[in-house]
Design a protein around this motif. Structure first.
Motif, PDB file in Angstrom:
ATOM      1  N   ALA A 259      76.526 122.153  68.421  1.00  0.00           N
ATOM      2  CA  ALA A 259      77.026 123.076  67.395  1.00  0.00           C
ATOM      3  C   ALA A 259      77.709 124.268  68.045  1.00  0.00           C
ATOM      4  O   ALA A 259      78.786 124.700  67.626  1.00  0.00           O
ATOM      5  CB  ALA A 259      75.875 123.537  66.496  1.00  0.00           C
ATOM      6  N   THR A 260      77.103 124.776  69.113  1.00  0.00           N
ATOM      7  CA  THR A 260      77.700 125.893  69.843  1.00  0.00           C
ATOM      8  C   THR A 260      79.076 125.519  70.382  1.00  0.00           C
ATOM      9  O   THR A 260      80.052 126.262  70.230  1.00  0.00           O
ATOM     10  CB  THR A 260      76.776 126.309  71.017  1.00  0.00           C
ATOM     11  OG1 THR A 260      75.547 126.789  70.482  1.00  0.00           O
ATOM     12  CG2 THR A 260      77.422 127.382  71.861  1.00  0.00           C
ATOM     13  N   LEU A 261      79.161 124.344  70.996  1.00  0.00           N
ATOM     14  CA  LEU A 261      80.426 123.910  71.597  1.00  0.00           C
ATOM     15  C   LEU A 261      81.463 123.576  70.524  1.00  0.00           C
ATOM     16  O   LEU A 261      82.651 123.861  70.684  1.00  0.00           O
ATOM     17  CB  LEU A 261      80.181 122.704  72.510  1.00  0.00           C
ATOM     18  CG  LEU A 261      79.400 123.030  73.793  1.00  0.00           C
ATOM     19  CD1 LEU A 261      78.802 121.759  74.406  1.00  0.00           C
ATOM     20  CD2 LEU A 261      80.293 123.748  74.793  1.00  0.00           C
ATOM     21  N   ALA A 262      81.013 122.961  69.438  1.00  0.00           N
ATOM     22  CA  ALA A 262      81.959 122.627  68.362  1.00  0.00           C
ATOM     23  C   ALA A 262      82.502 123.901  67.728  1.00  0.00           C
ATOM     24  O   ALA A 262      83.636 123.948  67.255  1.00  0.00           O
ATOM     25  CB  ALA A 262      81.268 121.755  67.312  1.00  0.00           C
ATOM     26  N   ALA A 263      81.691 124.948  67.726  1.00  0.00           N
ATOM     27  CA  ALA A 263      82.130 126.210  67.121  1.00  0.00           C
ATOM     28  C   ALA A 263      82.956 127.056  68.084  1.00  0.00           C
ATOM     29  O   ALA A 263      83.846 127.791  67.648  1.00  0.00           O
ATOM     30  CB  ALA A 263      80.909 127.008  66.661  1.00  0.00           C
ATOM     31  N   GLY A 264      82.683 126.940  69.398  1.00  0.00           N
ATOM     32  CA  GLY A 264      83.272 127.922  70.302  1.00  0.00           C
ATOM     33  C   GLY A 264      83.983 127.403  71.530  1.00  0.00           C
ATOM     34  O   GLY A 264      84.570 128.187  72.272  1.00  0.00           O
ATOM     35  N   SER A 265      83.946 126.089  71.780  1.00  0.00           N
ATOM     36  CA  SER A 265      84.601 125.587  72.988  1.00  0.00           C
ATOM     37  C   SER A 265      86.098 125.405  72.752  1.00  0.00           C
ATOM     38  O   SER A 265      86.530 125.137  71.633  1.00  0.00           O
ATOM     39  CB  SER A 265      83.988 124.238  73.372  1.00  0.00           C
ATOM     40  OG  SER A 265      84.786 123.607  74.365  1.00  0.00           O
ATOM     41  N   PRO A 266      86.907 125.517  73.822  1.00  0.00           N
ATOM     42  CA  PRO A 266      88.330 125.157  73.691  1.00  0.00           C
ATOM     43  C   PRO A 266      88.499 123.680  73.292  1.00  0.00           C
ATOM     44  O   PRO A 266      89.544 123.290  72.797  1.00  0.00           O
ATOM     45  CB  PRO A 266      88.897 125.405  75.088  1.00  0.00           C
ATOM     46  CG  PRO A 266      87.912 126.293  75.770  1.00  0.00           C
ATOM     47  CD  PRO A 266      86.576 126.030  75.157  1.00  0.00           C
ATOM     48  N   ARG A 267      87.483 122.878  73.534  1.00  0.00           N
ATOM     49  CA  ARG A 267      87.547 121.466  73.146  1.00  0.00           C
ATOM     50  C   ARG A 267      86.686 121.222  71.894  1.00  0.00           C
ATOM     51  O   ARG A 267      85.917 120.273  71.816  1.00  0.00           O
ATOM     52  CB  ARG A 267      87.091 120.591  74.303  1.00  0.00           C
ATOM     53  CG  ARG A 267      88.089 120.650  75.475  1.00  0.00           C
ATOM     54  CD  ARG A 267      87.478 120.087  76.725  1.00  0.00           C
ATOM     55  NE  ARG A 267      86.362 120.918  77.149  1.00  0.00           N
ATOM     56  CZ  ARG A 267      85.315 120.459  77.820  1.00  0.00           C
ATOM     57  NH1 ARG A 267      85.239 119.195  78.125  1.00  0.00           N
ATOM     58  NH2 ARG A 267      84.349 121.285  78.168  1.00  0.00           N
ATOM     59  N   ALA A 268      86.871 122.106  70.920  1.00  0.00           N
ATOM     60  CA  ALA A 268      86.031 122.082  69.722  1.00  0.00           C
ATOM     61  C   ALA A 268      86.083 120.737  68.991  1.00  0.00           C
ATOM     62  O   ALA A 268      85.059 120.243  68.528  1.00  0.00           O
ATOM     63  CB  ALA A 268      86.456 123.210  68.785  1.00  0.00           C
ATOM     64  N   ALA A 269      87.264 120.151  68.887  1.00  0.00           N
ATOM     65  CA  ALA A 269      87.391 118.902  68.117  1.00  0.00           C
ATOM     66  C   ALA A 269      86.556 117.791  68.746  1.00  0.00           C
ATOM     67  O   ALA A 269      85.884 117.021  68.055  1.00  0.00           O
ATOM     68  CB  ALA A 269      88.858 118.481  68.025  1.00  0.00           C
ATOM     69  N   PHE A 270      86.592 117.720  70.071  1.00  0.00           N
ATOM     70  CA  PHE A 270      85.797 116.726  70.780  1.00  0.00           C
ATOM     71  C   PHE A 270      84.312 116.919  70.464  1.00  0.00           C
ATOM     72  O   PHE A 270      83.589 115.974  70.127  1.00  0.00           O
ATOM     73  CB  PHE A 270      86.047 116.854  72.290  1.00  0.00           C
ATOM     74  CG  PHE A 270      85.062 116.107  73.153  1.00  0.00           C
ATOM     75  CD1 PHE A 270      85.170 114.729  73.307  1.00  0.00           C
ATOM     76  CD2 PHE A 270      84.034 116.776  73.806  1.00  0.00           C
ATOM     77  CE1 PHE A 270      84.254 114.036  74.100  1.00  0.00           C
ATOM     78  CE2 PHE A 270      83.121 116.083  74.602  1.00  0.00           C
ATOM     79  CZ  PHE A 270      83.237 114.716  74.740  1.00  0.00           C
ATOM     80  N   PHE A 271      83.850 118.156  70.534  1.00  0.00           N
ATOM     81  CA  PHE A 271      82.416 118.400  70.329  1.00  0.00           C
ATOM     82  C   PHE A 271      82.020 118.272  68.860  1.00  0.00           C
ATOM     83  O   PHE A 271      80.890 117.909  68.558  1.00  0.00           O
ATOM     84  CB  PHE A 271      82.027 119.758  70.913  1.00  0.00           C
ATOM     85  CG  PHE A 271      82.007 119.755  72.418  1.00  0.00           C
ATOM     86  CD1 PHE A 271      81.081 118.983  73.113  1.00  0.00           C
ATOM     87  CD2 PHE A 271      82.922 120.505  73.144  1.00  0.00           C
ATOM     88  CE1 PHE A 271      81.063 118.955  74.504  1.00  0.00           C
ATOM     89  CE2 PHE A 271      82.911 120.489  74.538  1.00  0.00           C
ATOM     90  CZ  PHE A 271      81.982 119.707  75.217  1.00  0.00           C
ATOM     91  N   GLU A 272      82.951 118.535  67.956  1.00  0.00           N
ATOM     92  CA  GLU A 272      82.619 118.340  66.538  1.00  0.00           C
ATOM     93  C   GLU A 272      82.360 116.863  66.253  1.00  0.00           C
ATOM     94  O   GLU A 272      81.431 116.509  65.520  1.00  0.00           O
ATOM     95  CB  GLU A 272      83.737 118.879  65.634  1.00  0.00           C
ATOM     96  CG  GLU A 272      83.399 118.699  64.159  1.00  0.00           C
ATOM     97  CD  GLU A 272      84.308 119.480  63.227  1.00  0.00           C
ATOM     98  OE1 GLU A 272      84.598 120.660  63.498  1.00  0.00           O
ATOM     99  OE2 GLU A 272      84.726 118.903  62.202  1.00  0.00           O
ATOM    100  N   GLU A 273      83.163 115.990  66.837  1.00  0.00           N
ATOM    101  CA  GLU A 273      82.917 114.559  66.649  1.00  0.00           C
ATOM    102  C   GLU A 273      81.551 114.176  67.238  1.00  0.00           C
ATOM    103  O   GLU A 273      80.803 113.385  66.659  1.00  0.00           O
ATOM    104  CB  GLU A 273      84.024 113.726  67.313  1.00  0.00           C
ATOM    105  CG  GLU A 273      83.829 112.229  67.042  1.00  0.00           C
ATOM    106  CD  GLU A 273      84.777 111.327  67.832  1.00  0.00           C
ATOM    107  OE1 GLU A 273      85.477 111.816  68.734  1.00  0.00           O
ATOM    108  OE2 GLU A 273      84.791 110.113  67.529  1.00  0.00           O
TER     109      GLU A 273
END
Ligand SMILES: [Ca+2]
Length: 411
Positions: free
Chosen positions: A148-162
């Motif tokens: 959730a942290t990475l999907a919300a804040g990483s430059p690779r958000a789309a990858f982590f949201e999946e």
């Protein structure tokens, strides 16, 4: 994992930082994100992807923003180590001994897995050994919070949201529990550190209880899933990952690197041999890799090397897995020494190296601190032009020579 290729998920400590004469643009750490607000905006997308409202609300009720996860995401390229320091830990006597015990303990399951998926049991065990010390250290960060942290804040958000959606789905389907769903900062979890999409695509239920459980104390689902993953990524049954070789006096190091492939017979004709003198095994075209240049060990690597790379692209990791597998199978230590007096270049130094190579007319194509095939090729061409051994090996001495040559350049 394949989808984590760029993460270099080796949990390696950063080398000591030294002052670089060049100002380097570092990846920015994302600004703190309001996680509850982000989760609210994400909820409809998760529900549209098939996650039930109950699952979503229960699973993420206690999700936390983990600032350290974002820091590590931004600083990933700092994680670097020489190959010999890495192998000292990755293939330590303790890891070999624990691995042999684990292979004995799960001998029946590993034999069945090898028969079904065609992947050498020692390679499966070696990945288990490197990813979690045979299950002893599976990571203790909440996978849901990390993703959730990475999907919300990483430059690779789309990858982590999946990844987060697939994490919710596997919880919804009852494969593990929220409490047991823990792993690395990057969202990999379980005995062999699968990302949720790798779980979706490759995990199997070896034990036959209807759950593909990569997280419980019984490692058999995870071991079978790892074999299935490697098979799906092109593992060739019966072929080695690679082997240590010796190169003859006067060997042309321009032939090293993954881009040059020759059959073992053709390499043998050039004087490439095994350290013990046995003939090279027959096999498909293979490359010669010299991860520490001409002063360190050389390896003849077959297509299965690239299959292990889908787990983690770092050469050191792949050689670590391959060599640990060989040791678990009773093979000998690596016989060549290493240039142990050298140290690894820092992130800033690798950026500087690439900039200076480009300035010298040997363009590495990308300035990203990653020593991939294009950078290696540029280094080899530069070394060759200088009358140095063109082995692609970088160390502080090579950077010093480059600095001398490009001292006045405006980088
Ligand atoms: Ca199972």
């Amino acid at each position: 994992m394949r989808t984590l290729a760029s993460l270099l998920a080796l949990a390696l400590p950063a080398t000591a930082q030294e002052t670089s004469p060049l100002p380097v643009q570092r990846p920015a750490v994302a600004a703190p994100v309001d996680l509850p607000m982000w989760l609210e905006s994400f909820r409809p997308r998760a529900l549209a992807a098939g996650i039930e409202a109950d699952t979503f609300d229960t699973a993420l009720a206690n999700a936390e923003m983990l600032p350290d996860v974002l820091r590590r995401d931004a600083n990933q390229s700092e994680f670097t180590k020489t190959i010999w320091d890495y192998l000292d830990t990755a293939v330590s006597d303790l890891r070999i001994a624990n691995g042999r015990a684990a292979v004995d303990r799960y001998a029946d399951a590993l034999a069945e897995i090898e028969a079904e998926h065609g992947v050498d049991r020692h390679v499966v065990a070696a990945i288990w050994g490197l990813e979690s010390s045979y299950g002893a250290f599976r990571g203790n960060i909440s996978t849901l919070s990390a993703l959730a942290t990475l999907a919300a804040g990483s430059p690779r958000a789309a990858f982590f949201e999946e990844q987060l959606i697939e994490a919710l789905r596997l919880l919804q389907d009852g494969h593990t529990t929220r409490a047991a769903f823990r792993g690395s900062w990057a969202g990999a979890s379980g005995h062999t550190q699968f990302m949720p999409t790798s779980f979706r695509d490759h995990a199997v239920d070896f034990t036959g209880d209807g759950r593909r459980d990569l997280w419980g104390d019984d490692p058999r689902d995870a071991l079978a899933s790892t074999a299935a993953y490697l098979k799906a990524n092109g593992w060739t049954t019966g072929q080695p990952w690679g082997l240590e070789v010796t190169l003859p006096e006067g060997f042309d190091y321009r032939l090293t690197g993954e881009r040059i492939e020759k059959t073992p017979a053709d390499w043998a004709a050039l004087g490439v041999a095994t350290p013990g003198g046995a003939p090279l095994p027959e096999g498909p075209p293979a490359s010669i890799r010299v991860p520490a240049g001409h002063e360190g060990a050389a390896f003849l690597t077959f297509p299965n090397f690239r299959v292990i790379e889908t787990y983690n692209t770092a050469d050191a990791y792949v050689i670590g897995v391959g060599h640990l597998a060989d040791r678990l199978a009773g093979g000998p230590p690596i016989r060549s020494g290493w240039p142990r007096q050298d140290r690894a270049l820092s992130y800033d130094e690798r950026i500087e190296l690439q900039l200076r190579l480009r300035d010298a007319g040997f363009d590495p194509l990308k300035i990203d601190a990653k020593i991939g095939p294009d950078t290696l090729d540029a280094i080899q061409r530069w070394q060759d032009a200088q009358g140095l051994v063109p082995d692609g090996y970088i160390d502080p001495d090579l950077l010093r020579r480059l600095r001398e040559q490009t001292a006045d350049a405006d980088l």
